[in-house]
Design a protein around this motif. Structure first.
Motif, PDB file in Angstrom:
ATOM      1  N   VAL A   1      -6.098  -6.776  -2.895  1.00  0.00           N
ATOM      2  CA  VAL A   1      -6.527  -6.060  -4.401  1.00  0.00           C
ATOM      3  C   VAL A   1      -6.780  -4.800  -4.805  1.00  0.00           C
ATOM      4  O   VAL A   1      -6.771  -4.186  -5.339  1.00  0.00           O
ATOM      5  CB  VAL A   1      -7.824  -7.057  -4.533  1.00  0.00           C
ATOM      6  CG1 VAL A   1      -8.677  -7.043  -5.598  1.00  0.00           C
ATOM      7  CG2 VAL A   1      -7.255  -8.753  -4.272  1.00  0.00           C
ATOM      8  N   ASP A   2      -7.559  -3.833  -3.588  1.00  0.00           N
ATOM      9  CA  ASP A   2      -8.006  -3.305  -3.471  1.00  0.00           C
ATOM     10  C   ASP A   2      -6.923  -2.082  -3.814  1.00  0.00           C
ATOM     11  O   ASP A   2      -7.147  -1.193  -4.864  1.00  0.00           O
ATOM     12  CB  ASP A   2      -9.209  -2.718  -2.233  1.00  0.00           C
ATOM     13  CG  ASP A   2     -10.736  -3.476  -2.297  1.00  0.00           C
ATOM     14  OD1 ASP A   2     -10.643  -3.305  -3.611  1.00  0.00           O
ATOM     15  OD2 ASP A   2     -10.595  -2.992  -0.948  1.00  0.00           O
ATOM     16  N   ARG A   3      -5.934  -2.913  -2.756  1.00  0.00           N
ATOM     17  CA  ARG A   3      -5.179  -1.276  -3.149  1.00  0.00           C
ATOM     18  C   ARG A   3      -4.108  -1.454  -4.277  1.00  0.00           C
ATOM     19  O   ARG A   3      -3.389  -0.387  -5.053  1.00  0.00           O
ATOM     20  CB  ARG A   3      -3.836  -1.847  -2.061  1.00  0.00           C
ATOM     21  CG  ARG A   3      -4.458  -1.751  -0.825  1.00  0.00           C
ATOM     22  CD  ARG A   3      -3.204  -1.578   0.320  1.00  0.00           C
ATOM     23  NE  ARG A   3      -3.180  -1.480   2.066  1.00  0.00           N
ATOM     24  CZ  ARG A   3      -3.070  -0.425   2.375  1.00  0.00           C
ATOM     25  NH1 ARG A   3      -2.686   0.517   1.616  1.00  0.00           N
ATOM     26  NH2 ARG A   3      -3.427   0.190   3.448  1.00  0.00           N
ATOM     27  N   ARG A   4      -4.142  -2.923  -4.410  1.00  0.00           N
ATOM     28  CA  ARG A   4      -3.243  -2.932  -6.672  1.00  0.00           C
ATOM     29  C   ARG A   4      -4.507  -3.046  -7.176  1.00  0.00           C
ATOM     30  O   ARG A   4      -3.318  -1.764  -8.091  1.00  0.00           O
ATOM     31  CB  ARG A   4      -2.730  -4.537  -6.250  1.00  0.00           C
ATOM     32  CG  ARG A   4      -2.101  -5.575  -7.612  1.00  0.00           C
ATOM     33  CD  ARG A   4      -1.192  -4.691  -7.819  1.00  0.00           C
ATOM     34  NE  ARG A   4      -0.868  -5.311  -8.802  1.00  0.00           N
ATOM     35  CZ  ARG A   4       0.610  -6.197  -9.019  1.00  0.00           C
ATOM     36  NH1 ARG A   4       1.339  -5.988  -8.253  1.00  0.00           N
ATOM     37  NH2 ARG A   4       0.912  -6.740 -10.726  1.00  0.00           N
ATOM     38  N   TYR A   5      -4.747  -3.210  -7.319  1.00  0.00           N
ATOM     39  CA  TYR A   5      -6.255  -2.499  -8.854  1.00  0.00           C
ATOM     40  C   TYR A   5      -6.889  -1.781  -8.779  1.00  0.00           C
ATOM     41  O   TYR A   5      -7.176  -1.380  -9.530  1.00  0.00           O
ATOM     42  CB  TYR A   5      -6.560  -4.434  -8.798  1.00  0.00           C
ATOM     43  CG  TYR A   5      -5.726  -5.423  -9.500  1.00  0.00           C
ATOM     44  CD1 TYR A   5      -5.202  -5.249 -10.998  1.00  0.00           C
ATOM     45  CD2 TYR A   5      -5.967  -6.300  -8.549  1.00  0.00           C
ATOM     46  CE1 TYR A   5      -4.545  -6.289 -10.754  1.00  0.00           C
ATOM     47  CE2 TYR A   5      -4.789  -7.440  -8.981  1.00  0.00           C
ATOM     48  CZ  TYR A   5      -4.154  -7.327 -10.058  1.00  0.00           C
ATOM     49  OH  TYR A   5      -3.451  -8.635 -10.545  1.00  0.00           O
ATOM     50  N   LYS A   6      -7.442  -1.004  -7.518  1.00  0.00           N
ATOM     51  CA  LYS A   6      -8.540  -0.034  -7.425  1.00  0.00           C
ATOM     52  C   LYS A   6      -7.446   1.106  -7.590  1.00  0.00           C
ATOM     53  O   LYS A   6      -7.924   2.141  -7.917  1.00  0.00           O
ATOM     54  CB  LYS A   6      -9.663   0.321  -6.366  1.00  0.00           C
ATOM     55  CG  LYS A   6     -10.230  -0.885  -7.218  1.00  0.00           C
ATOM     56  CD  LYS A   6     -11.810  -1.212  -5.853  1.00  0.00           C
ATOM     57  CE  LYS A   6     -12.747  -2.123  -5.964  1.00  0.00           C
ATOM     58  NZ  LYS A   6     -13.699  -2.482  -5.336  1.00  0.00           N
ATOM     59  N   ALA A   7      -6.278   1.193  -6.100  1.00  0.00           N
ATOM     60  CA  ALA A   7      -6.035   2.368  -5.929  1.00  0.00           C
ATOM     61  C   ALA A   7      -4.664   2.397  -6.843  1.00  0.00           C
ATOM     62  O   ALA A   7      -3.373   3.256  -6.762  1.00  0.00           O
ATOM     63  CB  ALA A   7      -5.295   2.602  -4.644  1.00  0.00           C
ATOM     64  N   CYS A   8      -4.024   1.240  -7.606  1.00  0.00           N
ATOM     65  CA  CYS A   8      -2.988   1.657  -8.217  1.00  0.00           C
ATOM     66  C   CYS A   8      -1.374   1.916  -7.504  1.00  0.00           C
ATOM     67  O   CYS A   8      -0.911   2.528  -7.529  1.00  0.00           O
ATOM     68  CB  CYS A   8      -3.131   2.146  -9.540  1.00  0.00           C
ATOM     69  SG  CYS A   8      -3.998   2.138 -10.300  1.00  0.00           S
ATOM     70  N   GLU A   9      -1.217   0.697  -5.706  1.00  0.00           N
ATOM     71  CA  GLU A   9      -0.445   0.729  -5.481  1.00  0.00           C
ATOM     72  C   GLU A   9       0.238  -0.306  -5.859  1.00  0.00           C
ATOM     73  O   GLU A   9       0.578  -0.673  -6.160  1.00  0.00           O
ATOM     74  CB  GLU A   9      -1.077   0.807  -3.509  1.00  0.00           C
ATOM     75  CG  GLU A   9      -0.129   1.304  -2.497  1.00  0.00           C
ATOM     76  CD  GLU A   9      -0.872   0.956  -0.939  1.00  0.00           C
ATOM     77  OE1 GLU A   9      -1.672   1.871  -0.891  1.00  0.00           O
ATOM     78  OE2 GLU A   9      -0.726  -0.071  -0.400  1.00  0.00           O
ATOM     79  N   ARG A  10       1.578   0.515  -5.372  1.00  0.00           N
ATOM     80  CA  ARG A  10       3.523  -0.287  -5.209  1.00  0.00           C
ATOM     81  C   ARG A  10       3.037  -1.488  -4.451  1.00  0.00           C
ATOM     82  O   ARG A  10       2.619  -1.344  -3.310  1.00  0.00           O
ATOM     83  CB  ARG A  10       4.067   0.486  -5.956  1.00  0.00           C
ATOM     84  CG  ARG A  10       4.375   1.406  -7.058  1.00  0.00           C
ATOM     85  CD  ARG A  10       4.841   1.039  -7.775  1.00  0.00           C
ATOM     86  NE  ARG A  10       5.239   1.996  -8.986  1.00  0.00           N
ATOM     87  CZ  ARG A  10       5.056   1.939 -10.009  1.00  0.00           C
ATOM     88  NH1 ARG A  10       4.786   0.155 -10.520  1.00  0.00           N
ATOM     89  NH2 ARG A  10       4.890   2.379 -11.190  1.00  0.00           N
TER      90      ARG A  10
END
Length: 162
Positions: free
Chosen positions: A114-123
């Protein structure tokens, strides 16, 4: 008979639910399939709304913090927050409570995703490689988080099931 039901539904208001019901009756689908289709449609709408709010999570968090820094912690709850892209989040503090309730009850892997998806906008590809998970696991974990956030939002009165 089925055409009569369809026409009566159009005169009664023409809601999407009745239209789907009429189409199911005309096509011969059972009521169970119709109810399942409506439930899936409503669930997809809820998940899409939660996903939209989650994509603005950092901005909502910062906006609420700024509001309370200016107005003081005793200030009443914000009615809404308009993000930079024009999206307006009603009751942002309640949304943050729903998000944090879901986040705090999640395991470490789900939090990292979730951190990578929504906070870091990671693919997806970069995240799945970093966390060593498959595409199926990635989307299953993400769907689970969004659904738990949606359920928390329902409890807080932000989303309606009906």
């Amino acid at each position: 008979m089925t055409v009569l039901i369809f026409v009566a539904g159009l005169f009664a208001g023409g809601s999407a639910a009745f239209l789907i019901f009429s189409l199911c009756v005309i096509s011969g689908r059972s009521e169970d399939k119709m109810i399942e289709g409506l439930r899936d449609m409503k669930q997809q709408e809820m998940i899409a709304k939660v996903d939209k709010v989650l994509r603005h999570w950092t901005e909502i968090d910062n906006g609420v913090l700024d509001y309370h820094a200016q107005e003081g912690m005793s200030a009443k709850e914000m009615e809404s927050l308009t993000c930079r892209d024009g999206y307006t989040v009603p009751h942002p503090e309640k949304w943050l409570r729903a998000i944090w309730a879901s986040y705090s009850s999640s395991d470490e892997l789900r939090r990292a995703l979730v951190d990578r998806r929504y906070k870091a906008c990671e693919r997806y590809i970069k995240t799945s490689m970093a966390l060593n998970i498959s595409e199926r696991s990635y989307y299953a974990l993400l769907d689970d988080f969004r659904m738990s956030t949606a359920l928390a939002a329902v409890q807080l009165g932000l989303l309606r099931i009906l």
